[in-house]
Motif scaffolding. Structure first.
Motif, PDB file in Angstrom:
ATOM      1  N   GLY A  59       0.811  -1.212   0.000  1.00  0.00           N
ATOM      2  CA  GLY A  59       0.000   0.000   0.000  1.00  0.00           C
ATOM      3  C   GLY A  59       0.842   1.258   0.000  1.00  0.00           C
ATOM      4  O   GLY A  59       0.525   2.237  -0.694  1.00  0.00           O
ATOM      5  N   LEU A  60       1.931   1.238   0.754  1.00  0.00           N
ATOM      6  CA  LEU A  60       2.812   2.410   0.800  1.00  0.00           C
ATOM      7  C   LEU A  60       3.507   2.629  -0.534  1.00  0.00           C
ATOM      8  O   LEU A  60       3.491   3.735  -1.081  1.00  0.00           O
ATOM      9  CB  LEU A  60       3.856   2.252   1.911  1.00  0.00           C
ATOM     10  CG  LEU A  60       4.870   3.387   2.030  1.00  0.00           C
ATOM     11  CD1 LEU A  60       4.180   4.693   2.394  1.00  0.00           C
ATOM     12  CD2 LEU A  60       5.937   3.035   3.050  1.00  0.00           C
ATOM     13  N   SER A 101     -13.056   6.452   6.627  1.00  0.00           N
ATOM     14  CA  SER A 101     -13.801   6.889   7.818  1.00  0.00           C
ATOM     15  C   SER A 101     -14.020   5.726   8.776  1.00  0.00           C
ATOM     16  O   SER A 101     -13.784   5.850   9.983  1.00  0.00           O
ATOM     17  CB  SER A 101     -15.146   7.496   7.412  1.00  0.00           C
ATOM     18  OG  SER A 101     -14.952   8.628   6.606  1.00  0.00           O
ATOM     19  N   ALA A 102     -14.475   4.599   8.239  1.00  0.00           N
ATOM     20  CA  ALA A 102     -14.698   3.418   9.081  1.00  0.00           C
ATOM     21  C   ALA A 102     -13.383   2.933   9.692  1.00  0.00           C
ATOM     22  O   ALA A 102     -13.341   2.564  10.875  1.00  0.00           O
ATOM     23  CB  ALA A 102     -15.345   2.307   8.260  1.00  0.00           C
ATOM     24  N   ALA A 103     -12.310   2.932   8.912  1.00  0.00           N
ATOM     25  CA  ALA A 103     -11.006   2.496   9.426  1.00  0.00           C
ATOM     26  C   ALA A 103     -10.528   3.427  10.540  1.00  0.00           C
ATOM     27  O   ALA A 103      -9.985   2.960  11.548  1.00  0.00           O
ATOM     28  CB  ALA A 103      -9.982   2.440   8.293  1.00  0.00           C
ATOM     29  N   SER A 104     -10.739   4.722  10.376  1.00  0.00           N
ATOM     30  CA  SER A 104     -10.316   5.683  11.405  1.00  0.00           C
ATOM     31  C   SER A 104     -11.082   5.465  12.707  1.00  0.00           C
ATOM     32  O   SER A 104     -10.491   5.482  13.789  1.00  0.00           O
ATOM     33  CB  SER A 104     -10.522   7.108  10.913  1.00  0.00           C
ATOM     34  OG  SER A 104      -9.711   7.367   9.808  1.00  0.00           O
ATOM     35  N   ILE A 105     -12.379   5.245  12.599  1.00  0.00           N
ATOM     36  CA  ILE A 105     -13.188   4.975  13.793  1.00  0.00           C
ATOM     37  C   ILE A 105     -12.715   3.675  14.459  1.00  0.00           C
ATOM     38  O   ILE A 105     -12.542   3.618  15.680  1.00  0.00           O
ATOM     39  CB  ILE A 105     -14.684   4.906  13.433  1.00  0.00           C
ATOM     40  CG1 ILE A 105     -15.174   6.284  12.998  1.00  0.00           C
ATOM     41  CG2 ILE A 105     -15.511   4.365  14.596  1.00  0.00           C
ATOM     42  CD1 ILE A 105     -16.529   6.288  12.320  1.00  0.00           C
ATOM     43  N   PHE A 127      -3.524  10.692   6.347  1.00  0.00           N
ATOM     44  CA  PHE A 127      -3.668  11.875   5.496  1.00  0.00           C
ATOM     45  C   PHE A 127      -2.350  12.228   4.817  1.00  0.00           C
ATOM     46  O   PHE A 127      -2.335  12.799   3.732  1.00  0.00           O
ATOM     47  CB  PHE A 127      -4.161  13.081   6.316  1.00  0.00           C
ATOM     48  CG  PHE A 127      -5.574  12.927   6.794  1.00  0.00           C
ATOM     49  CD1 PHE A 127      -6.632  13.095   5.918  1.00  0.00           C
ATOM     50  CD2 PHE A 127      -5.845  12.601   8.112  1.00  0.00           C
ATOM     51  CE1 PHE A 127      -7.945  12.958   6.345  1.00  0.00           C
ATOM     52  CE2 PHE A 127      -7.142  12.461   8.555  1.00  0.00           C
ATOM     53  CZ  PHE A 127      -8.199  12.634   7.672  1.00  0.00           C
ATOM     54  N   VAL A 128      -1.238  11.907   5.453  1.00  0.00           N
ATOM     55  CA  VAL A 128       0.088  12.225   4.909  1.00  0.00           C
ATOM     56  C   VAL A 128       0.551  11.144   3.931  1.00  0.00           C
ATOM     57  O   VAL A 128       1.120  11.461   2.877  1.00  0.00           O
ATOM     58  CB  VAL A 128       1.112  12.380   6.057  1.00  0.00           C
ATOM     59  CG1 VAL A 128       2.492  12.670   5.522  1.00  0.00           C
ATOM     60  CG2 VAL A 128       0.666  13.463   7.020  1.00  0.00           C
ATOM     61  N   THR A 129       0.312   9.885   4.270  1.00  0.00           N
ATOM     62  CA  THR A 129       0.740   8.781   3.387  1.00  0.00           C
ATOM     63  C   THR A 129      -0.481   8.232   2.653  1.00  0.00           C
ATOM     64  O   THR A 129      -0.824   8.728   1.592  1.00  0.00           O
ATOM     65  CB  THR A 129       1.441   7.671   4.186  1.00  0.00           C
ATOM     66  OG1 THR A 129       0.556   7.195   5.200  1.00  0.00           O
ATOM     67  CG2 THR A 129       2.727   8.168   4.810  1.00  0.00           C
ATOM     68  N   ALA A 130      -1.119   7.223   3.206  1.00  0.00           N
ATOM     69  CA  ALA A 130      -2.319   6.641   2.602  1.00  0.00           C
ATOM     70  C   ALA A 130      -2.960   5.683   3.591  1.00  0.00           C
ATOM     71  O   ALA A 130      -2.274   5.051   4.395  1.00  0.00           O
ATOM     72  CB  ALA A 130      -1.951   5.892   1.324  1.00  0.00           C
ATOM     73  N   VAL A 131      -4.272   5.559   3.503  1.00  0.00           N
ATOM     74  CA  VAL A 131      -4.990   4.586   4.325  1.00  0.00           C
ATOM     75  C   VAL A 131      -4.551   3.178   3.944  1.00  0.00           C
ATOM     76  O   VAL A 131      -4.514   2.285   4.784  1.00  0.00           O
ATOM     77  CB  VAL A 131      -6.514   4.766   4.150  1.00  0.00           C
ATOM     78  CG1 VAL A 131      -7.284   3.697   4.899  1.00  0.00           C
ATOM     79  CG2 VAL A 131      -6.945   6.141   4.621  1.00  0.00           C
ATOM     80  N   PHE A 135      -3.731   1.667   7.655  1.00  0.00           N
ATOM     81  CA  PHE A 135      -4.700   0.730   8.216  1.00  0.00           C
ATOM     82  C   PHE A 135      -4.128  -0.684   8.337  1.00  0.00           C
ATOM     83  O   PHE A 135      -4.230  -1.297   9.406  1.00  0.00           O
ATOM     84  CB  PHE A 135      -6.011   0.757   7.421  1.00  0.00           C
ATOM     85  CG  PHE A 135      -7.107  -0.047   8.052  1.00  0.00           C
ATOM     86  CD1 PHE A 135      -7.456   0.125   9.385  1.00  0.00           C
ATOM     87  CD2 PHE A 135      -7.801  -0.981   7.317  1.00  0.00           C
ATOM     88  CE1 PHE A 135      -8.466  -0.622   9.967  1.00  0.00           C
ATOM     89  CE2 PHE A 135      -8.820  -1.729   7.888  1.00  0.00           C
ATOM     90  CZ  PHE A 135      -9.153  -1.546   9.216  1.00  0.00           C
ATOM     91  N   PRO A 136      -3.504  -1.250   7.286  1.00  0.00           N
ATOM     92  CA  PRO A 136      -2.892  -2.580   7.478  1.00  0.00           C
ATOM     93  C   PRO A 136      -1.760  -2.558   8.521  1.00  0.00           C
ATOM     94  O   PRO A 136      -1.554  -3.546   9.233  1.00  0.00           O
ATOM     95  CB  PRO A 136      -2.346  -2.949   6.105  1.00  0.00           C
ATOM     96  CG  PRO A 136      -3.016  -2.058   5.145  1.00  0.00           C
ATOM     97  CD  PRO A 136      -3.438  -0.843   5.894  1.00  0.00           C
TER      98      PRO A 136
END
Length: 152
Positions: A59-60, A101-105, A127-131, A135-136
Protein backbone atom coordinates in the motif's frame (compact mmCIF):
# COMPACT_ATOMS: atom_id res chain seq x y z
CA UNK A 1 12.90 -56.00 22.09
CA UNK A 2 10.24 -53.76 23.54
CA UNK A 3 6.74 -53.42 22.15
CA UNK A 4 4.87 -50.19 21.68
CA UNK A 5 1.56 -49.48 20.04
CA UNK A 6 0.90 -46.90 17.37
CA UNK A 7 -2.62 -46.82 15.99
CA UNK A 8 -3.60 -50.45 15.40
CA UNK A 9 -0.20 -52.01 14.76
CA UNK A 10 2.56 -53.06 17.13
CA UNK A 11 6.08 -51.82 16.53
CA UNK A 12 9.27 -53.14 18.02
CA UNK A 13 11.90 -50.90 19.46
CA UNK A 14 15.26 -51.58 21.01
CA UNK A 15 15.21 -48.25 22.85
CA UNK A 16 13.26 -48.42 26.14
CA UNK A 17 13.10 -44.61 26.25
CA UNK A 18 10.76 -44.64 23.27
CA UNK A 19 8.09 -46.63 25.10
CA UNK A 20 4.91 -45.11 26.42
CA UNK A 21 4.87 -45.38 30.22
CA UNK A 22 1.43 -47.02 29.97
CA UNK A 23 1.69 -49.67 27.26
CA UNK A 24 -1.01 -50.14 24.63
CA UNK A 25 -2.70 -46.78 25.24
CA UNK A 26 -2.39 -44.48 22.26
CA UNK A 27 -1.68 -41.03 23.70
CA UNK A 28 -0.33 -39.60 20.47
CA UNK A 29 3.21 -39.52 21.76
CA UNK A 30 4.01 -42.71 19.93
CA UNK A 31 3.45 -40.98 16.62
CA UNK A 32 5.74 -38.16 17.72
CA UNK A 33 8.49 -40.70 18.43
CA UNK A 34 8.13 -42.14 14.95
CA UNK A 35 9.09 -38.88 13.25
CA UNK A 36 12.44 -37.17 13.21
CA UNK A 37 10.91 -33.69 13.36
CA UNK A 38 11.01 -31.65 16.52
CA UNK A 39 7.63 -30.60 17.92
CA UNK A 40 6.37 -27.24 16.71
CA UNK A 41 6.83 -24.31 19.01
CA UNK A 42 4.29 -21.55 19.02
CA UNK A 43 5.60 -18.31 17.63
CA UNK A 44 5.05 -15.07 19.51
CA UNK A 45 4.31 -13.28 16.23
CA UNK A 46 1.14 -14.51 14.50
CA UNK A 47 1.23 -15.12 10.74
CA UNK A 48 -1.46 -12.47 10.21
CA UNK A 49 1.05 -9.89 11.48
CA UNK A 50 3.35 -10.60 8.55
CA UNK A 51 0.48 -10.63 6.06
CA UNK A 52 -0.78 -7.24 7.25
CA UNK A 53 2.76 -5.89 7.21
CA UNK A 54 3.21 -7.03 3.61
CA UNK A 55 -0.09 -5.40 2.61
CA UNK A 56 1.00 -2.18 4.34
CA UNK A 57 4.29 -2.19 2.41
CA UNK A 58 2.46 -2.77 -0.89
CA UNK A 59 0.00 0.00 0.00
CA UNK A 60 2.81 2.41 0.80
CA UNK A 61 4.82 1.71 -2.35
CA UNK A 62 1.78 1.66 -4.64
CA UNK A 63 0.26 4.89 -3.41
CA UNK A 64 3.61 6.67 -3.15
CA UNK A 65 4.38 5.79 -6.76
CA UNK A 66 1.18 7.36 -8.06
CA UNK A 67 1.44 10.37 -5.73
CA UNK A 68 4.94 11.05 -7.06
CA UNK A 69 3.66 10.63 -10.63
CA UNK A 70 0.92 13.19 -9.99
CA UNK A 71 3.52 15.72 -8.82
CA UNK A 72 6.01 15.01 -11.63
CA UNK A 73 3.36 14.86 -14.39
CA UNK A 74 0.41 16.98 -13.22
CA UNK A 75 -2.85 16.46 -15.12
CA UNK A 76 -3.94 20.09 -14.91
CA UNK A 77 -6.71 19.38 -12.39
CA UNK A 78 -6.27 20.11 -8.73
CA UNK A 79 -5.76 17.10 -6.52
CA UNK A 80 -9.31 17.03 -5.16
CA UNK A 81 -10.93 17.91 -8.50
CA UNK A 82 -9.28 14.82 -9.97
CA UNK A 83 -11.07 12.71 -7.34
CA UNK A 84 -14.36 13.40 -9.09
CA UNK A 85 -13.20 13.71 -12.70
CA UNK A 86 -15.65 11.07 -13.99
CA UNK A 87 -18.23 8.63 -12.57
CA UNK A 88 -15.75 5.73 -12.23
CA UNK A 89 -13.23 7.77 -10.29
CA UNK A 90 -16.02 9.36 -8.24
CA UNK A 91 -17.18 5.89 -7.20
CA UNK A 92 -13.67 4.93 -6.12
CA UNK A 93 -13.29 8.23 -4.27
CA UNK A 94 -16.50 7.75 -2.29
CA UNK A 95 -15.46 4.16 -1.60
CA UNK A 96 -12.13 5.37 -0.24
CA UNK A 97 -13.74 8.09 1.87
CA UNK A 98 -16.24 5.67 3.45
CA UNK A 99 -13.58 3.02 4.07
CA UNK A 100 -11.12 5.55 5.48
CA UNK A 101 -13.80 6.89 7.82
CA UNK A 102 -14.70 3.42 9.08
CA UNK A 103 -11.01 2.50 9.43
CA UNK A 104 -10.32 5.68 11.41
CA UNK A 105 -13.19 4.98 13.79
CA UNK A 106 -12.01 1.37 14.19
CA UNK A 107 -8.41 2.47 14.83
CA UNK A 108 -9.49 4.91 17.53
CA UNK A 109 -11.88 2.54 19.30
CA UNK A 110 -9.68 -0.55 19.03
CA UNK A 111 -6.52 1.39 19.87
CA UNK A 112 -8.11 2.65 23.09
CA UNK A 113 -9.58 -0.76 23.96
CA UNK A 114 -6.26 -2.60 23.54
CA UNK A 115 -4.09 0.17 24.97
CA UNK A 116 -2.07 0.61 21.78
CA UNK A 117 0.21 3.60 22.15
CA UNK A 118 0.06 6.33 19.53
CA UNK A 119 -3.10 4.87 17.97
CA UNK A 120 -4.18 8.35 16.87
CA UNK A 121 -0.97 8.70 14.81
CA UNK A 122 -2.25 6.05 12.37
CA UNK A 123 -5.26 8.28 11.58
CA UNK A 124 -3.12 11.40 11.14
CA UNK A 125 -0.49 9.63 9.02
CA UNK A 126 -3.22 8.30 6.74
CA UNK A 127 -3.67 11.87 5.50
CA UNK A 128 0.09 12.22 4.91
CA UNK A 129 0.74 8.78 3.39
CA UNK A 130 -2.32 6.64 2.60
CA UNK A 131 -4.99 4.59 4.32
CA UNK A 132 -3.71 1.68 2.22
CA UNK A 133 -0.54 1.89 4.33
CA UNK A 134 -1.67 2.99 7.79
CA UNK A 135 -4.70 0.73 8.22
CA UNK A 136 -2.89 -2.58 7.48
CA UNK A 137 0.01 -1.32 9.63
CA UNK A 138 -2.41 -0.75 12.51
CA UNK A 139 -3.91 -4.21 11.94
CA UNK A 140 -0.41 -5.73 12.16
CA UNK A 141 0.25 -3.94 15.46
CA UNK A 142 -3.17 -5.04 16.68
CA UNK A 143 -2.42 -8.71 15.82
CA UNK A 144 0.80 -8.55 17.79
CA UNK A 145 -0.97 -6.96 20.76
CA UNK A 146 -3.70 -9.62 20.71
CA UNK A 147 -1.04 -12.37 20.59
CA UNK A 148 0.76 -10.81 23.55
CA UNK A 149 -2.49 -10.57 25.52
CA UNK A 150 -3.41 -14.21 24.86
CA UNK A 151 0.09 -15.39 25.84
CA UNK A 152 -0.08 -13.57 29.17
Amino acid sequence: AFLMRSSDRLLTSTDPCRLDPIPFIDTGRERAHMTDRAPRRSSSTPPAFWVYLAVAAIGLVGTAWFNIQSVVNPSGDTFFAAWFANPSVSSLSWDLLATASAASIFIILEGRRLGIRWYWAYVIFSFVTAVAFTFPLFLAVRERRLAQASAA
